[in-house]
Design an enzyme around this catalytic site. Structure first.
Site, PDB file in Angstrom:
ATOM      1  N   LYS A  34       1.190  -1.037  -0.059  1.00 55.19           N
ATOM      2  CA  LYS A  34      -0.528   0.175  -0.205  1.00 55.19           C
ATOM      3  C   LYS A  34       0.889   1.339   0.009  1.00 55.19           C
ATOM      4  O   LYS A  34       0.490   2.560  -0.315  1.00 55.19           O
ATOM      5  CB  LYS A  34      -0.866  -0.489   1.397  1.00 55.19           C
ATOM      6  CG  LYS A  34       0.028   0.458   2.037  1.00 55.19           C
ATOM      7  CD  LYS A  34      -1.073  -0.165   3.619  1.00 55.19           C
ATOM      8  CE  LYS A  34      -0.601  -0.688   4.674  1.00 55.19           C
ATOM      9  NZ  LYS A  34      -1.596  -0.003   6.045  1.00 55.19           N
ATOM     10  N   GLY A  47      19.186  -2.015  14.784  1.00 50.04           N
ATOM     11  CA  GLY A  47      20.425  -2.984  15.840  1.00 50.04           C
ATOM     12  C   GLY A  47      20.577  -4.772  14.914  1.00 50.04           C
ATOM     13  O   GLY A  47      21.597  -4.650  14.435  1.00 50.04           O
ATOM     14  N   GLU A 115      23.001  -8.205  21.906  1.00 47.00           N
ATOM     15  CA  GLU A 115      21.626  -6.604  22.528  1.00 47.00           C
ATOM     16  C   GLU A 115      21.441  -7.862  24.143  1.00 47.00           C
ATOM     17  O   GLU A 115      21.504  -8.941  24.145  1.00 47.00           O
ATOM     18  CB  GLU A 115      21.101  -6.936  21.435  1.00 47.00           C
ATOM     19  CG  GLU A 115      21.523  -6.404  20.757  1.00 47.00           C
ATOM     20  CD  GLU A 115      20.409  -6.334  19.602  1.00 47.00           C
ATOM     21  OE1 GLU A 115      19.077  -6.474  19.474  1.00 47.00           O
ATOM     22  OE2 GLU A 115      20.249  -4.607  18.729  1.00 47.00           O
ATOM     23  N   HIS A 231       8.637   0.658  23.375  1.00 47.64           N
ATOM     24  CA  HIS A 231      10.031   0.500  24.169  1.00 47.64           C
ATOM     25  C   HIS A 231      10.563   1.652  24.265  1.00 47.64           C
ATOM     26  O   HIS A 231       8.759   3.009  24.605  1.00 47.64           O
ATOM     27  CB  HIS A 231      10.091   1.417  22.162  1.00 47.64           C
ATOM     28  CG  HIS A 231      11.707   1.459  22.576  1.00 47.64           C
ATOM     29  ND1 HIS A 231      12.637   2.615  22.933  1.00 47.64           N
ATOM     30  CD2 HIS A 231      12.834   0.241  21.885  1.00 47.64           C
ATOM     31  CE1 HIS A 231      13.915   2.857  22.779  1.00 47.64           C
ATOM     32  NE2 HIS A 231      14.300   1.300  22.440  1.00 47.64           N
ATOM     33  N   ARG A 283      13.944  -2.782  29.413  1.00 41.44           N
ATOM     34  CA  ARG A 283      13.280  -2.526  28.741  1.00 41.44           C
ATOM     35  C   ARG A 283      11.506  -1.887  29.071  1.00 41.44           C
ATOM     36  O   ARG A 283      11.010  -1.501  29.319  1.00 41.44           O
ATOM     37  CB  ARG A 283      13.034  -3.044  27.210  1.00 41.44           C
ATOM     38  CG  ARG A 283      12.821  -2.189  26.512  1.00 41.44           C
ATOM     39  CD  ARG A 283      12.553  -2.988  24.751  1.00 41.44           C
ATOM     40  NE  ARG A 283      13.544  -2.763  24.143  1.00 41.44           N
ATOM     41  CZ  ARG A 283      13.403  -3.193  22.541  1.00 41.44           C
ATOM     42  NH1 ARG A 283      12.481  -3.967  22.336  1.00 41.44           N
ATOM     43  NH2 ARG A 283      14.896  -2.649  21.915  1.00 41.44           N
ATOM     44  N   HIS A 344       5.957  -0.778  19.723  1.00 46.26           N
ATOM     45  CA  HIS A 344       7.245  -1.194  19.365  1.00 46.26           C
ATOM     46  C   HIS A 344       6.689  -2.608  18.205  1.00 46.26           C
ATOM     47  O   HIS A 344       7.531  -2.572  17.265  1.00 46.26           O
ATOM     48  CB  HIS A 344       8.243  -1.459  20.156  1.00 46.26           C
ATOM     49  CG  HIS A 344       9.339  -1.273  19.448  1.00 46.26           C
ATOM     50  ND1 HIS A 344      10.311  -0.677  18.331  1.00 46.26           N
ATOM     51  CD2 HIS A 344      10.228  -2.301  19.515  1.00 46.26           C
ATOM     52  CE1 HIS A 344      11.253  -0.791  18.094  1.00 46.26           C
ATOM     53  NE2 HIS A 344      11.958  -2.279  18.773  1.00 46.26           N
ATOM     54  N   ARG A 379       9.215 -10.423  23.219  1.00 48.14           N
ATOM     55  CA  ARG A 379      10.643 -10.758  21.385  1.00 48.14           C
ATOM     56  C   ARG A 379      11.671 -10.810  22.514  1.00 48.14           C
ATOM     57  O   ARG A 379      11.882  -9.330  23.210  1.00 48.14           O
ATOM     58  CB  ARG A 379       9.816  -9.860  21.050  1.00 48.14           C
ATOM     59  CG  ARG A 379      10.810  -9.700  19.933  1.00 48.14           C
ATOM     60  CD  ARG A 379      10.574  -8.746  18.801  1.00 48.14           C
ATOM     61  NE  ARG A 379      11.273  -7.198  18.934  1.00 48.14           N
ATOM     62  CZ  ARG A 379      12.106  -6.708  18.242  1.00 48.14           C
ATOM     63  NH1 ARG A 379      12.180  -7.054  17.626  1.00 48.14           N
ATOM     64  NH2 ARG A 379      12.291  -4.906  18.773  1.00 48.14           N
TER      65      ARG A 379
HETATM   66  C1  LIG Z   1      12.142   1.119  14.828  1.00 51.03           C
HETATM   67  C2  LIG Z   1      12.219  -0.645  14.332  1.00 51.03           C
HETATM   68  C3  LIG Z   1      13.777  -0.720  14.473  1.00 51.03           C
HETATM   69  C4  LIG Z   1      13.016  -2.248  14.877  1.00 51.03           C
HETATM   70  N1  LIG Z   1      14.914  -3.109  14.903  1.00 51.03           N
HETATM   71  C5  LIG Z   1      14.839  -4.821  14.598  1.00 51.03           C
HETATM   72  C6  LIG Z   1      16.252  -4.981  15.136  1.00 51.03           C
HETATM   73  O1  LIG Z   1      17.372  -4.301  15.154  1.00 51.03           O
HETATM   74  N2  LIG Z   1      16.084  -6.578  14.891  1.00 51.03           N
HETATM   75  C7  LIG Z   1      14.985  -6.971  15.013  1.00 51.03           C
HETATM   76  O2  LIG Z   1      15.132  -8.352  14.758  1.00 51.03           O
HETATM   77  N3  LIG Z   1      13.485  -6.070  14.454  1.00 51.03           N
HETATM   78  C8  LIG Z   1      13.787  -5.255  14.304  1.00 51.03           C
HETATM   79  N4  LIG Z   1      12.627  -4.576  14.243  1.00 51.03           N
HETATM   80  C9  LIG Z   1      10.873  -5.209  13.910  1.00 51.03           C
HETATM   81  C10 LIG Z   1      11.468  -5.590  13.125  1.00 51.03           C
HETATM   82  O3  LIG Z   1      11.725  -4.407  12.183  1.00 51.03           O
HETATM   83  C11 LIG Z   1       9.741  -5.877  13.077  1.00 51.03           C
HETATM   84  O4  LIG Z   1       9.827  -6.604  13.172  1.00 51.03           O
HETATM   85  C12 LIG Z   1      10.382  -6.796  11.140  1.00 51.03           C
HETATM   86  O5  LIG Z   1      10.773  -5.921  10.074  1.00 51.03           O
HETATM   87  C13 LIG Z   1       9.141  -6.646  10.165  1.00 51.03           C
HETATM   88  O6  LIG Z   1       8.725  -7.007   8.937  1.00 51.03           O
HETATM   89  P1  LIG Z   1       7.870  -7.277   7.866  1.00 51.03           P
HETATM   90  O7  LIG Z   1       8.711  -8.175   6.860  1.00 51.03           O
HETATM   91  O8  LIG Z   1       6.981  -8.669   8.594  1.00 51.03           O
HETATM   92  O9  LIG Z   1       6.742  -6.094   8.137  1.00 51.03           O
HETATM   93  P2  LIG Z   1       7.252  -4.738   7.413  1.00 51.03           P
HETATM   94  O10 LIG Z   1       8.560  -4.869   7.408  1.00 51.03           O
HETATM   95  O11 LIG Z   1       6.470  -3.789   8.608  1.00 51.03           O
HETATM   96  O12 LIG Z   1       6.218  -4.555   6.513  1.00 51.03           O
HETATM   97  C14 LIG Z   1       5.109  -4.609   5.910  1.00 51.03           C
HETATM   98  C15 LIG Z   1       4.902  -4.352   4.057  1.00 51.03           C
HETATM   99  O13 LIG Z   1       3.142  -4.184   4.174  1.00 51.03           O
HETATM  100  C16 LIG Z   1       2.218  -3.613   4.006  1.00 51.03           C
HETATM  101  N5  LIG Z   1       1.166  -3.403   3.913  1.00 51.03           N
HETATM  102  C17 LIG Z   1       0.252  -3.512   5.218  1.00 51.03           C
HETATM  103  N6  LIG Z   1      -0.387  -3.110   4.794  1.00 51.03           N
HETATM  104  C18 LIG Z   1      -0.878  -3.602   3.799  1.00 51.03           C
HETATM  105  C19 LIG Z   1      -2.024  -3.977   2.684  1.00 51.03           C
HETATM  106  N7  LIG Z   1      -3.429  -3.643   3.574  1.00 51.03           N
HETATM  107  N8  LIG Z   1      -2.255  -4.203   1.629  1.00 51.03           N
HETATM  108  C20 LIG Z   1      -0.755  -3.566   0.700  1.00 51.03           C
HETATM  109  N9  LIG Z   1       0.629  -3.780   1.974  1.00 51.03           N
HETATM  110  C21 LIG Z   1      -0.022  -3.526   2.910  1.00 51.03           C
HETATM  111  C22 LIG Z   1       3.328  -2.288   4.687  1.00 51.03           C
HETATM  112  O14 LIG Z   1       2.923  -1.525   4.298  1.00 51.03           O
HETATM  113  C23 LIG Z   1       5.403  -2.774   4.381  1.00 51.03           C
HETATM  114  O15 LIG Z   1       6.157  -2.228   3.527  1.00 51.03           O
HETATM  115  C24 LIG Z   1      12.659  -3.178  15.337  1.00 51.03           C
HETATM  116  C25 LIG Z   1      11.110  -2.677  14.051  1.00 51.03           C
HETATM  117  C26 LIG Z   1      11.243  -0.828  14.275  1.00 51.03           C
HETATM  118  C27 LIG Z   1       9.911  -0.515  14.353  1.00 51.03           C
END
Ligand SMILES: Cc1cc2nc3c(=O)[nH]c(=O)nc-3n(C[C@H](O)[C@H](O)[C@H](O)COP(=O)(O)OP(=O)(O)OC[C@H]3O[C@@H](n4cnc5c(N)ncnc54)[C@H](O)[C@@H]3O)c2cc1C
Length: 544
Positions: A34, A47, A115, A231, A283, A344, A379
């Site tokens: 989206k 991290g 970590e 967080h 945390r 978070h 987590r």
């Molecule tokens: C600031 C921050 C730092 C972090 N640091 C770490 C770290 O160092 N190590 C670690 O292991 N984890 C970390 N995490 C957690 C980790 O980043 C996430 O849990 C992980 O990246 C999630 O990946 P994902 O592919 O499941 O979803 P995302 O990477 O969130 O991707 C989901 C995608 O789905 C799309 N989407 C959502 N709904 C729809 C819809 N209805 N239709 C079409 N598209 C849609 C979104 O636009 C997005 O692009 C961190 C999180 C944050 C917020």
């Protein structure tokens, strides 16, 4: 865009890209987001990614660290499966071209960090922008692959369930174009977490729990939604959205103090009142203590003060944080940083096995949207990127191992009875009301009374939103709000049904931890189209 694909993947975070790249040589893929390609939380991960590669480390140690963090609620078999596939996941990322930070002095040739909660150094990283480096590398691969049709700025509205299985989904252009039905042999939800259900979150705007809500409406069980990881320190500023102040700031001597709005207590350091480790407590304890002080004094934020540290040290160690704060007029070398705890990570999600299979045939889930049981009640840092790669690839393997099911033409979207809305302001108000309600009543520290209050308000909001949904053309804001209200309902119902405090769920009314850890599983009544189906949360079924 065609109207039929072998596999539709929703979400271009790490889970979606890992699934797509494993499948693309063998299947036609529609990859939908989206926002733009890879705009989710994955890109923001700083991290790193945890895995056992160092010969001095062991699977047992990583499993044990994860089980301890998860406070007894991790699924032991799923945890072991994901951790055992960690080395393969790292190798795959390296093969794709991901440049993890090297270390010529280490026998592996890579620098590993450690970590909180990890008993040894096992985190692969790319300086402090691991997610961005990974996503950038995979994005190029995805764009170059002939079998992947990439559709950005398109939102998945709902899954299409026919003949007892998922046969496709409805998609809408974010520019509010018509809703299109897409048929697919299999659908993979990889749409990330639900941090936006809270007023303060470290998550990107897309984290509106769409995947969980769609799967729930389609008949999937949803588990452990009460476990939201907060967080402790997110920048508090009216124009600063979702900016995380790293825990390293406290590690290097940052002090948490009460702000001027605390009146006579202004400037007082409060963490020593809560834990002997003060600012260095884990945390969840720091987040809980800040929440306690904010509620006790009715203040909107607390201060994180590093002004006693040398300016040169701050600029050298925290260049991004000091630059970002400066953008908002905060000079961290002389002024305290206003901070609040912020949602978070969503530990719960769509119940899946370690192949990402959900309860609905033809529907898979991977990444933060799913609940494999790896995270339990809390987590462990850097385990989520690991889960994205391992489960994303496992989903692809499961799809490739099966005889592809026949395509069933999906029923077209019918909006013949709806009209354009003249009062979109209602949507904005409801968004705000819902997120404030969740922040005030379903936050870091919970009570039964506050949860019940939230439940009543959410129920009223749900009625209003559903009426709106049934009457007007859909927009991104309306669709996300509809999803958020479903997710909020699941979080509250799950929290109310847990009569103990465990991991990230802390209740003043149920402070003890029970001897037996039982996941919270919310089960809709049957699949859509079957007698008795009722995907609403009013009477959740709590299954063992
Ligand atoms: C600031 C921050 C730092 C972090 N640091 C770490 C770290 O160092 N190590 C670690 O292991 N984890 C970390 N995490 C957690 C980790 O980043 C996430 O849990 C992980 O990246 C999630 O990946 P994902 O592919 O499941 O979803 P995302 O990477 O969130 O991707 C989901 C995608 O789905 C799309 N989407 C959502 N709904 C729809 C819809 N209805 N239709 C079409 N598209 C849609 C979104 O636009 C997005 O692009 C961190 C999180 C944050 C917020």
């Amino acid at each position: 865009m065609e109207s039929t694909y072998d596999v539709v993947i929703v979400g271009t975070g790490l889970a979606g890209l890992a699934t797509a790249l494993r499948l693309a040589d063998h299947r036609s893929i529609l990859l939908v987001d989206k926002q733009s390609l890879g705009a989710g939380a994955s890109d923001w991960a700083q991290g790193g990614i945890a895995a056992v590669v160092d010969p001095h480390d062991s699977i047992e140690a990583h499993v044990n660290d994860t089980l301890i963090a998860g406070a007894g609620l991790c699924d032991a078999a799923a945890t072991r499966y994901i951790i055992e596939h960690g080395a393969e996941a790292i190798q795959w990322l390296i093969d794709q071209g991901v440049a993890f930070t090297p270390d010529s002095a280490h026998e592996l040739g890579f620098h590993l960090t450690r970590e909180g909660g990890h008993s040894t150094r096992r985190i692969f990283h790319a300086a402090d922008s691991t997610g961005h480096v990974i996503q950038q590398t995979l994005r190029e691969k995805v764009r170059a692959h002939a079998n992947i049709t990439l559709l950005e700025q398109h939102m998945a509205v709902d899954l299409i369930i026919q003949e007892g299985r998922c046969v496709g989904l409805y998609l809408q252009s974010i520019l509010n174009g018509p809703v299109t039905a897409i048929s697919a042999r299999q659908v993979v939800l990889a749409n990330g977490g639900a941090g936006k259900v809270y007023l303060y979150t470290t998550n990107p705007d897309c984290a509106t729990g769409d995947g969980v809500a769609m799967a729930w409406r389609a008949g999937c069980r949803i588990a452990n939604m009460e476990f939201i990881q907060f967080h402790p320190t997110c920048l508090y500023h009216p124009y600063a959205k979702s900016f995380l102040i790293s825990e390293a700031v406290r590690g290097e001597g940052g002090l948490l103090k009460l702000p001027p709005s605390a009146g006579a207590e202004s400037g007082r350091r409060f963490m020593p009142d809560h834990d002997e480790r003060a600012e260095l407590a884990p945390r969840d304890i720091v987040a809980r203590s800040i929440d306690y002080e904010m509620k006790r004094l009715g203040i909107d934020y607390v201060h994180l003060d590093v002004s006693h540290l040398p300016a040169s040290f701050l600029h050298e160690h925290f260049p991004t944080i000091s630059a970002r704060c400066q953008e908002f007029g905060i000079d961290i070398t002389t002024q305290p940083i206003p901070v609040v705890p912020a949602a978070h990570y969503t530990c719960g999600g769509i119940v899946t096995d370690t192949s990402g299979r959900t309860d609905v045939p033809g529907l898979y889930a991977a990444g933060e949207v799913g609940c494999t049981g790896l995270h339990g009640a809390n987590r462990l840092a850097s385990n989520s990127l690991l889960e994205c790669v391992v489960i994303g690839r496992a989903v692809a393997n499961d799809i490739l191992d099966r005889e592809p099911p026949a395509v069933i033409p999906a029923v077209p979207w019918d909006d013949s009875r709806v009209r354009d809305s003249a009062e979109d302001v209602v949507i904005a108000h409801n968004w705000d009301e819902l997120r404030r309600c969740m922040w005030n009543y379903v936050g870091v520290v919970r009570t039964t009374k506050r949860l019940e209050r939230a439940q009543r308000r959410i129920e009223m909001l749900r009625e209003e939103i559903n009426e709106y949904y049934a009457s007007f053309h859909v927009t991104r804001d309306l669709l996300e709000l509809r999803n958020l209200v479903d997710v909020a309902g699941l979080i509250v119902a799950s929290a109310l049904s847990r009569h103990e405090s465990r991991g990230l769920h802390y209740s003043l009314d149920w402070p003890d931890t029970l001897a037996r850890a039982v996941p919270t599983v919310m089960a809709p009544r049957g699949l859509p189209g079957t007698p008795g189906h009722r995907p609403h949360i009013a009477a959740p079924v709590r299954a063992a």
